[in-house]
Design an enzyme around this catalytic site. Structure first.
Site, PDB file in Angstrom:
ATOM      1  N   HIS A 107      52.286  16.797  16.886  1.00 32.05           N
ATOM      2  CA  HIS A 107      51.705  17.553  15.774  1.00 32.05           C
ATOM      3  C   HIS A 107      50.527  16.778  15.180  1.00 32.05           C
ATOM      4  O   HIS A 107      50.618  15.574  14.939  1.00 32.05           O
ATOM      5  CB  HIS A 107      52.764  17.784  14.687  1.00 32.05           C
ATOM      6  N   SER A 108      49.404  17.460  14.976  1.00 30.55           N
ATOM      7  CA  SER A 108      48.252  16.926  14.250  1.00 30.55           C
ATOM      8  C   SER A 108      47.754  15.622  14.877  1.00 30.55           C
ATOM      9  O   SER A 108      47.381  15.595  16.045  1.00 30.55           O
ATOM     10  CB  SER A 108      48.631  16.746  12.775  1.00 30.55           C
TER      11      SER A 108
END
Length: 267
Positions: A107-108
């Site tokens: 994520h991210s």
């Protein structure tokens, strides 16, 4: 003579069945998929609680490690924690748990982490899934791929806060969380990001993804300005499978059931 032939035929049939059974058992069994969910900047394993609960309820094997210097490991923050540290965190987990057929989700900021892991141990992985993630190419850092104003603000904040050791955490609202209960819950758990993880370039010795299938899940309501270019890049690329969730950046908190179903569809 007839009796001996019958016995001989039975013996050969038994021998063939034994050989077949041995060959079948000797063939390596494919490991069931294992999800390794890697959180982004300022977060920890805690952010995957709802998603991992759903996946495990469906019988999936799930790991949600916390990266060095973050979450419950915030006490390990020091000036040596960098992007390579985080890549090593995940490589060590996969090797220590002897995981194979891993669906690795980042994520991210963790887009850089899982790209680095794939560069080192592709044989342990089956797919790479980038959840609203930053895509750093070889030689690029998280700051390099950030908009100029954000990059300058991050550098200033880190230097003013603790002379560049860490970047003060952003609020839950920045990550697209609007529910009051979720905002409070997330803000109580966010921790400062080791700043060298943002300044150290990603070093890859193989082509990006190292021949593994690539999936990008974009969070589009609202879109983070710093992330939007990566979503647009993958949406038009034949090298990527592109999916969308109409929610904010922290989909694991705002749309956990939908995200879990989407991840399971990739098995």
């Amino acid at each position: 003579m007839k009796i001996k032939l019958i016995h001989l035929k039975s013996f050969y049939l038994l021998l063939i069945s034994v050989i077949f059974a041995f060959q079948t058992s000797a063939q390596p069994m494919k490991d069931p998929p294992a999800f390794v969910l890697v959180h982004g900047a300022f977060h920890g394993s805690w952010c995957w609680q709802k998603v991992s609960k759903q996946l495990r309820a469906d019988g999936d094997l799930v790991y949600t490690p916390t990266l060095s210097g973050l979450g419950e490991h915030q006490n390990t923050l020091n000036s040596k924690v960098d992007l390579n540290t985080h890549i090593t965190d995940i490589v060590n987990l996969i090797l220590a748990e002897d995981l194979h057929n891993v669906i690795l989700v980042g994520h991210s900021y963790a887009g850089a982490v899982i790209a680095g892991v794939a560069d080192l141990i592709p044989e342990r992985l089956s797919k790479l899934v980038f959840l609203d993630a930053m895509l750093m190419k070889n030689g690029q850092s998280a700051l390099d791929v950030s908009p100029k104003d954000i990059r300058e603000n991050f550098i200033k904040s880190a230097m003013q806060f603790d002379k560049g050791l860490s970047l003060p955490f952003l609020s839950a609202e920045f990550f697209g969380i609007t529910d009051a209960h979720d905002v409070t819950w997330v803000n109580e758990r966010l921790t400062n990001q080791p700043f060298r993880t943002f300044t150290q370039p990603l070093v890859l010795k193989h082509p990006y993804g190292n021949q593994l299938p690539l999936t990008y899940i974009a969070c589009t309501n609202p879109e983070l300005r710093a992330i939007k270019p990566f979503a647009e890049e993958t949406k038009t690329s034949k090298d990527w499978k592109y999916l969308e969730l109409k929610t904010g950046h922290d989909a694991m908190i705002t749309m956990p059931a939908e995200l879990a179903r989407m991840l399971e569809s990739l098995k």
